[in-house]
Design a protein around this motif. Structure first.
Motif, PDB file in Angstrom:
ATOM      1  N   ILE A   1       7.757  -0.250   5.888  1.00 23.62           N
ATOM      2  CA  ILE A   1       7.183  -1.473   6.229  1.00 23.62           C
ATOM      3  C   ILE A   1       6.957  -2.310   5.075  1.00 23.62           C
ATOM      4  CG2 ILE A   1       5.313  -2.686   7.654  1.00 23.62           C
ATOM      5  CD1 ILE A   1       5.383  -0.067   9.317  1.00 23.62           C
ATOM      6  N   VAL A   2       7.193  -3.565   5.020  1.00 24.94           N
ATOM      7  CA  VAL A   2       6.878  -4.231   3.851  1.00 24.94           C
ATOM      8  C   VAL A   2       5.834  -5.509   4.371  1.00 24.94           C
ATOM      9  CG1 VAL A   2       7.634  -5.708   1.859  1.00 24.94           C
ATOM     10  CG2 VAL A   2       8.827  -3.757   2.488  1.00 24.94           C
ATOM     11  N   THR A   3       4.649  -5.724   3.716  1.00 27.93           N
ATOM     12  CA  THR A   3       3.849  -6.774   4.095  1.00 27.93           C
ATOM     13  C   THR A   3       3.413  -7.531   2.926  1.00 27.93           C
ATOM     14  OG1 THR A   3       2.888  -5.344   5.851  1.00 27.93           O
ATOM     15  CG2 THR A   3       1.751  -7.367   5.296  1.00 27.93           C
ATOM     16  N   ILE A   4       3.544  -8.551   2.772  1.00 28.85           N
ATOM     17  CA  ILE A   4       3.289  -9.889   1.679  1.00 28.85           C
ATOM     18  C   ILE A   4       2.240 -10.450   2.152  1.00 28.85           C
ATOM     19  CG2 ILE A   4       4.119 -11.432   0.092  1.00 28.85           C
ATOM     20  CD1 ILE A   4       7.012 -10.265   0.433  1.00 28.85           C
ATOM     21  N   THR A   5       1.053 -10.278   1.263  1.00 31.77           N
ATOM     22  CA  THR A   5      -0.171 -11.121   1.607  1.00 31.77           C
ATOM     23  C   THR A   5      -0.481 -11.972   0.388  1.00 31.77           C
ATOM     24  OG1 THR A   5      -1.500  -9.524   0.683  1.00 31.77           O
ATOM     25  CG2 THR A   5      -1.036  -9.490   3.104  1.00 31.77           C
TER      26      THR A   5
ATOM     27  N   VAL B   1       4.227 -11.611  -7.667  1.00 33.44           N
ATOM     28  CA  VAL B   1       3.903 -10.533  -6.890  1.00 33.44           C
ATOM     29  C   VAL B   1       3.416  -9.514  -7.408  1.00 33.44           C
ATOM     30  CG1 VAL B   1       5.257  -8.913  -5.503  1.00 33.44           C
ATOM     31  CG2 VAL B   1       4.601 -10.874  -4.420  1.00 33.44           C
ATOM     32  N   GLU B   2       2.245  -8.862  -6.954  1.00 35.05           N
ATOM     33  CA  GLU B   2       1.780  -7.295  -7.520  1.00 35.05           C
ATOM     34  C   GLU B   2       2.384  -6.513  -6.185  1.00 35.05           C
ATOM     35  OE1 GLU B   2      -2.223  -7.527  -7.946  1.00 35.05           O
ATOM     36  OE2 GLU B   2      -2.132  -8.875  -9.296  1.00 35.05           O
ATOM     37  N   VAL B   3       2.862  -5.302  -6.684  1.00 33.33           N
ATOM     38  CA  VAL B   3       3.348  -4.440  -5.599  1.00 33.33           C
ATOM     39  C   VAL B   3       2.635  -3.368  -5.508  1.00 33.33           C
ATOM     40  CG1 VAL B   3       5.557  -3.064  -5.035  1.00 33.33           C
ATOM     41  CG2 VAL B   3       5.681  -5.475  -6.122  1.00 33.33           C
ATOM     42  N   LEU B   4       2.268  -3.016  -4.287  1.00 36.39           N
ATOM     43  CA  LEU B   4       1.477  -1.693  -4.098  1.00 36.39           C
ATOM     44  C   LEU B   4       2.347  -0.842  -3.129  1.00 36.39           C
ATOM     45  CD1 LEU B   4      -2.175  -3.089  -3.439  1.00 36.39           C
ATOM     46  CD2 LEU B   4      -1.145  -2.503  -5.689  1.00 36.39           C
TER      47      LEU B   4
ATOM     48  N   ARG C   1      11.030   3.704  -1.200  1.00 37.73           N
ATOM     49  CA  ARG C   1      10.128   3.294  -2.291  1.00 37.73           C
ATOM     50  C   ARG C   1      10.894   2.543  -3.255  1.00 37.73           C
ATOM     51  NH1 ARG C   1       5.225   6.376  -3.127  1.00 37.73           N
ATOM     52  NH2 ARG C   1       5.513   6.184  -5.415  1.00 37.73           N
ATOM     53  N   GLU C   2      11.770   3.218  -4.037  1.00 34.97           N
ATOM     54  CA  GLU C   2      12.267   2.344  -5.056  1.00 34.97           C
ATOM     55  C   GLU C   2      13.206   1.158  -4.820  1.00 34.97           C
ATOM     56  OE1 GLU C   2      14.287   5.086  -7.682  1.00 34.97           O
ATOM     57  OE2 GLU C   2      12.338   6.362  -8.165  1.00 34.97           O
ATOM     58  N   SER C   3      13.859   1.373  -3.635  1.00 37.71           N
ATOM     59  CA  SER C   3      14.969   0.348  -3.235  1.00 37.71           C
ATOM     60  C   SER C   3      13.981  -0.968  -2.987  1.00 37.71           C
ATOM     61  CB  SER C   3      16.000   0.888  -2.215  1.00 37.71           C
ATOM     62  OG  SER C   3      14.903   1.341  -1.251  1.00 37.71           O
ATOM     63  N   ALA C   4      13.129  -0.872  -2.215  1.00 36.98           N
ATOM     64  CA  ALA C   4      12.384  -1.977  -1.801  1.00 36.98           C
ATOM     65  C   ALA C   4      11.656  -2.747  -2.935  1.00 36.98           C
ATOM     66  CB  ALA C   4      11.017  -1.435  -0.747  1.00 36.98           C
TER      67      ALA C   4
ATOM     68  N   VAL D   1       3.913  -1.931   0.315  1.00 43.10           N
ATOM     69  CA  VAL D   1       5.330  -1.319   0.722  1.00 43.10           C
ATOM     70  C   VAL D   1       4.747   0.050   1.088  1.00 43.10           C
ATOM     71  CG1 VAL D   1       7.453  -0.446   0.085  1.00 43.10           C
ATOM     72  CG2 VAL D   1       6.839  -2.301  -1.051  1.00 43.10           C
ATOM     73  N   LEU D   2       4.937   0.114   2.501  1.00 42.19           N
ATOM     74  CA  LEU D   2       4.700   1.579   3.025  1.00 42.19           C
ATOM     75  C   LEU D   2       5.885   2.162   3.622  1.00 42.19           C
ATOM     76  CD1 LEU D   2       2.921   3.588   4.643  1.00 42.19           C
ATOM     77  CD2 LEU D   2       2.729   2.077   6.488  1.00 42.19           C
ATOM     78  N   SER D   3       6.075   3.248   2.832  1.00 42.55           N
ATOM     79  CA  SER D   3       7.427   3.959   2.792  1.00 42.55           C
ATOM     80  C   SER D   3       7.185   5.450   3.429  1.00 42.55           C
ATOM     81  CB  SER D   3       8.228   4.143   1.677  1.00 42.55           C
ATOM     82  OG  SER D   3       9.274   4.734   1.907  1.00 42.55           O
ATOM     83  N   THR D   4       7.452   5.534   4.605  1.00 39.66           N
ATOM     84  CA  THR D   4       7.112   7.069   5.272  1.00 39.66           C
ATOM     85  C   THR D   4       8.519   7.587   5.559  1.00 39.66           C
ATOM     86  OG1 THR D   4       7.339   6.284   7.509  1.00 39.66           O
ATOM     87  CG2 THR D   4       5.075   6.261   6.401  1.00 39.66           C
ATOM     88  N   PHE D   5       8.446   8.961   6.034  1.00 42.93           N
ATOM     89  CA  PHE D   5       9.745   9.620   6.260  1.00 42.93           C
ATOM     90  C   PHE D   5      10.426   9.008   7.360  1.00 42.93           C
ATOM     91  CE2 PHE D   5       7.036  13.129   4.333  1.00 42.93           C
ATOM     92  CZ  PHE D   5       7.870  13.142   3.187  1.00 42.93           C
ATOM     93  N   ASN D   6       9.978   8.236   8.164  1.00 38.38           N
ATOM     94  CA  ASN D   6      10.577   7.640   9.589  1.00 38.38           C
ATOM     95  C   ASN D   6      10.845   5.942   9.260  1.00 38.38           C
ATOM     96  OD1 ASN D   6      10.819  10.138  10.606  1.00 38.38           O
ATOM     97  ND2 ASN D   6       8.661  10.096  11.230  1.00 38.38           N
TER      98      ASN D   6
END
Length: 215
Positions: A117-121, A168-171, A179-182, A109-114
Protein backbone atom coordinates in the motif's frame (compact mmCIF):
# COMPACT_ATOMS: atom_id res chain seq x y z
CA UNK A 1 5.73 -75.85 -125.37
CA UNK A 2 6.12 -76.84 -121.70
CA UNK A 3 9.26 -74.86 -121.21
CA UNK A 4 7.92 -71.38 -122.13
CA UNK A 5 4.92 -71.89 -119.79
CA UNK A 6 7.24 -72.67 -116.89
CA UNK A 7 9.30 -69.59 -117.63
CA UNK A 8 6.25 -67.34 -117.86
CA UNK A 9 4.83 -68.43 -114.48
CA UNK A 10 7.74 -67.41 -112.24
CA UNK A 11 8.08 -64.01 -113.92
CA UNK A 12 4.75 -62.57 -112.69
CA UNK A 13 5.29 -64.08 -109.18
CA UNK A 14 8.53 -62.19 -108.55
CA UNK A 15 7.11 -58.69 -108.96
CA UNK A 16 4.19 -59.65 -106.66
CA UNK A 17 6.63 -60.61 -103.94
CA UNK A 18 8.51 -57.39 -104.45
CA UNK A 19 5.31 -55.40 -104.23
CA UNK A 20 4.39 -57.19 -101.02
CA UNK A 21 7.75 -56.38 -99.54
CA UNK A 22 7.43 -52.82 -100.71
CA UNK A 23 3.96 -52.63 -99.18
CA UNK A 24 5.25 -54.01 -95.85
CA UNK A 25 8.18 -51.63 -95.73
CA UNK A 26 6.14 -48.41 -95.75
CA UNK A 27 3.80 -49.78 -93.07
CA UNK A 28 6.77 -50.46 -90.85
CA UNK A 29 8.19 -47.04 -91.63
CA UNK A 30 4.84 -45.47 -90.75
CA UNK A 31 4.85 -47.38 -87.48
CA UNK A 32 8.37 -46.21 -86.71
CA UNK A 33 7.42 -42.65 -87.58
CA UNK A 34 4.28 -42.89 -85.47
CA UNK A 35 6.24 -44.16 -82.46
CA UNK A 36 8.41 -41.05 -82.03
CA UNK A 37 5.35 -38.92 -82.62
CA UNK A 38 3.67 -40.52 -79.64
CA UNK A 39 6.86 -40.17 -77.64
CA UNK A 40 7.02 -36.48 -78.47
CA UNK A 41 3.40 -35.93 -77.53
CA UNK A 42 3.76 -37.88 -74.28
CA UNK A 43 6.00 -35.33 -72.53
CA UNK A 44 3.69 -32.55 -73.65
CA UNK A 45 0.87 -34.26 -71.76
CA UNK A 46 3.08 -34.85 -68.72
CA UNK A 47 4.22 -31.21 -68.71
CA UNK A 48 0.66 -29.95 -68.70
CA UNK A 49 -0.22 -31.29 -65.25
CA UNK A 50 3.12 -30.13 -63.87
CA UNK A 51 2.50 -26.66 -65.23
CA UNK A 52 -0.97 -26.72 -63.71
CA UNK A 53 0.36 -28.19 -60.49
CA UNK A 54 2.79 -25.33 -59.83
CA UNK A 55 0.14 -22.61 -59.54
CA UNK A 56 -2.00 -24.97 -57.46
CA UNK A 57 0.86 -25.32 -54.96
CA UNK A 58 1.39 -21.55 -54.93
CA UNK A 59 -2.29 -20.92 -54.29
CA UNK A 60 -2.19 -23.33 -51.36
CA UNK A 61 0.84 -21.54 -49.87
CA UNK A 62 -0.58 -18.00 -50.17
CA UNK A 63 -3.45 -18.42 -47.69
CA UNK A 64 -1.09 -20.13 -45.25
CA UNK A 65 1.21 -17.08 -45.30
CA UNK A 66 -1.68 -14.68 -44.80
CA UNK A 67 -2.87 -16.69 -41.80
CA UNK A 68 0.57 -16.49 -40.23
CA UNK A 69 0.75 -12.74 -40.88
CA UNK A 70 -2.70 -12.25 -39.39
CA UNK A 71 -1.85 -14.35 -36.36
CA UNK A 72 1.33 -12.38 -35.62
CA UNK A 73 -0.33 -9.03 -34.76
CA UNK A 74 -3.15 -10.82 -32.97
CA UNK A 75 -0.70 -12.05 -30.31
CA UNK A 76 -1.01 -10.01 -27.13
CA UNK A 77 1.94 -7.88 -26.07
CA UNK A 78 3.72 -9.30 -23.00
CA UNK A 79 3.75 -7.35 -19.76
CA UNK A 80 6.86 -5.35 -18.88
CA UNK A 81 8.11 -7.09 -15.74
CA UNK A 82 11.48 -5.37 -15.52
CA UNK A 83 12.20 -3.21 -12.47
CA UNK A 84 14.77 -0.91 -14.08
CA UNK A 85 13.94 2.79 -13.96
CA UNK A 86 14.45 3.24 -17.71
CA UNK A 87 11.79 0.69 -18.70
CA UNK A 88 9.04 2.11 -16.47
CA UNK A 89 6.43 4.01 -18.48
CA UNK A 90 5.53 7.43 -17.08
CA UNK A 91 1.77 7.69 -16.44
CA UNK A 92 -0.33 10.44 -17.97
CA UNK A 93 -0.77 13.23 -15.41
CA UNK A 94 -4.18 14.93 -15.35
CA UNK A 95 -4.62 17.98 -13.15
CA UNK A 96 -7.14 17.23 -10.38
CA UNK A 97 -10.36 19.23 -10.18
CA UNK A 98 -9.72 20.44 -6.63
CA UNK A 99 -5.99 20.86 -7.12
CA UNK A 100 -4.29 21.69 -3.84
CA UNK A 101 -0.99 22.94 -5.36
CA UNK A 102 1.12 20.73 -3.09
CA UNK A 103 4.77 20.76 -4.23
CA UNK A 104 6.35 18.71 -1.43
CA UNK A 105 4.90 15.69 0.35
CA UNK A 106 5.53 12.37 2.09
CA UNK A 107 5.15 8.91 0.51
CA UNK A 108 4.29 6.17 3.00
CA UNK A 109 5.11 2.71 1.61
CA UNK A 110 3.63 -0.19 3.58
CA UNK A 111 5.01 -3.45 2.26
CA UNK A 112 3.85 -6.65 3.94
CA UNK A 113 4.11 -10.30 2.97
CA UNK A 114 0.61 -10.20 1.43
CA UNK A 115 0.11 -6.70 0.04
CA UNK A 116 1.69 -3.33 -0.79
CA UNK A 117 0.00 0.00 0.00
CA UNK A 118 1.40 3.40 -1.02
CA UNK A 119 -0.09 6.57 0.51
CA UNK A 120 1.13 10.05 -0.46
CA UNK A 121 0.32 12.97 1.83
CA UNK A 122 1.28 16.60 2.15
CA UNK A 123 3.63 17.71 4.94
CA UNK A 124 0.72 17.93 7.39
CA UNK A 125 -0.48 14.38 6.76
CA UNK A 126 -3.45 15.14 4.48
CA UNK A 127 -3.81 12.40 1.86
CA UNK A 128 -3.54 13.53 -1.78
CA UNK A 129 -3.13 10.09 -3.40
CA UNK A 130 -3.15 6.43 -2.46
CA UNK A 131 -3.20 3.00 -4.07
CA UNK A 132 -2.89 -0.68 -3.25
CA UNK A 133 -2.27 -3.91 -5.13
CA UNK A 134 -5.94 -4.86 -4.99
CA UNK A 135 -6.99 -1.47 -6.35
CA UNK A 136 -4.63 -1.80 -9.31
CA UNK A 137 -6.14 -5.20 -10.18
CA UNK A 138 -3.95 -7.89 -8.63
CA UNK A 139 -5.47 -10.82 -6.77
CA UNK A 140 -4.23 -13.57 -4.48
CA UNK A 141 -0.52 -14.23 -4.24
CA UNK A 142 0.28 -11.72 -7.02
CA UNK A 143 -0.51 -8.84 -4.66
CA UNK A 144 2.74 -9.38 -2.77
CA UNK A 145 5.03 -9.31 -5.84
CA UNK A 146 7.54 -6.62 -6.71
CA UNK A 147 5.77 -5.88 -10.01
CA UNK A 148 2.52 -5.17 -8.14
CA UNK A 149 4.39 -2.73 -5.88
CA UNK A 150 5.74 -0.95 -8.95
CA UNK A 151 2.26 -0.51 -10.41
CA UNK A 152 0.91 0.67 -7.02
CA UNK A 153 3.59 3.36 -6.71
CA UNK A 154 2.88 4.58 -10.25
CA UNK A 155 -0.85 4.85 -9.57
CA UNK A 156 -0.42 6.71 -6.29
CA UNK A 157 2.17 9.10 -7.70
CA UNK A 158 -0.09 9.86 -10.71
CA UNK A 159 -2.85 10.97 -8.34
CA UNK A 160 -0.49 13.07 -6.24
CA UNK A 161 1.18 14.72 -9.24
CA UNK A 162 -2.27 15.85 -10.33
CA UNK A 163 -2.16 18.15 -7.29
CA UNK A 164 1.24 19.55 -8.30
CA UNK A 165 3.53 17.24 -6.30
CA UNK A 166 7.22 17.40 -7.27
CA UNK A 167 9.33 16.50 -4.22
CA UNK A 168 8.73 13.59 -1.88
CA UNK A 169 10.09 12.07 1.32
CA UNK A 170 9.76 8.28 1.37
CA UNK A 171 8.99 6.38 4.58
CA UNK A 172 9.21 2.61 4.11
CA UNK A 173 7.55 0.25 6.57
CA UNK A 174 7.32 -3.54 6.55
CA UNK A 175 9.43 -6.53 5.42
CA UNK A 176 7.66 -7.27 2.09
CA UNK A 177 9.11 -7.80 -1.39
CA UNK A 178 7.81 -4.48 -2.74
CA UNK A 179 10.01 -2.17 -0.68
CA UNK A 180 12.71 -1.38 -3.24
CA UNK A 181 10.56 -1.65 -6.35
CA UNK A 182 8.06 0.90 -5.00
CA UNK A 183 10.83 3.39 -4.24
CA UNK A 184 12.37 2.92 -7.69
CA UNK A 185 8.99 3.42 -9.34
CA UNK A 186 8.46 6.70 -7.46
CA UNK A 187 11.80 7.95 -8.72
CA UNK A 188 11.23 6.75 -12.30
CA UNK A 189 7.88 8.53 -12.56
CA UNK A 190 9.65 11.88 -12.17
CA UNK A 191 9.44 12.71 -8.47
CA UNK A 192 12.49 14.03 -6.64
CA UNK A 193 13.26 11.86 -3.60
CA UNK A 194 14.76 14.04 -0.87
CA UNK A 195 14.73 11.39 1.87
CA UNK A 196 14.36 7.62 2.21
CA UNK A 197 13.82 6.34 5.75
CA UNK A 198 12.94 2.91 7.15
CA UNK A 199 10.31 3.28 9.85
CA UNK A 200 9.54 -0.40 10.45
CA UNK A 201 8.45 -0.77 14.07
CA UNK A 202 10.81 -2.89 16.15
CA UNK A 203 9.68 -4.16 19.57
CA UNK A 204 12.01 -3.72 22.53
CA UNK A 205 10.55 -6.67 24.42
CA UNK A 206 7.54 -4.58 25.32
CA UNK A 207 4.63 -6.74 24.18
CA UNK A 208 4.16 -10.46 24.40
CA UNK A 209 4.36 -12.03 20.90
CA UNK A 210 1.42 -14.08 19.60
CA UNK A 211 1.47 -17.80 20.14
CA UNK A 212 3.17 -19.97 17.51
CA UNK A 213 1.05 -21.15 14.55
CA UNK A 214 0.11 -24.80 14.33
CA UNK A 215 0.02 -25.79 10.66
Amino acid sequence: MAEPENEAEPEPEKPKAKKAKADVAPVESEKTEAAPATEETAPAVSEAPSAKGEPAVKRAKKPAKTKKEEAAPAAAAPENLSLSADDIEKPKIVKAKGSKNVHTGIAHVLSTFNNTIVTITDMNGNVIGWSSAGKVGFKGSRKSTAYAAQMVAQDASRQAMGHGLKEVEVLVRGPGAGRESAVRALQAVGLDLTLIRDVTPVPHNGCRPPKQRRV
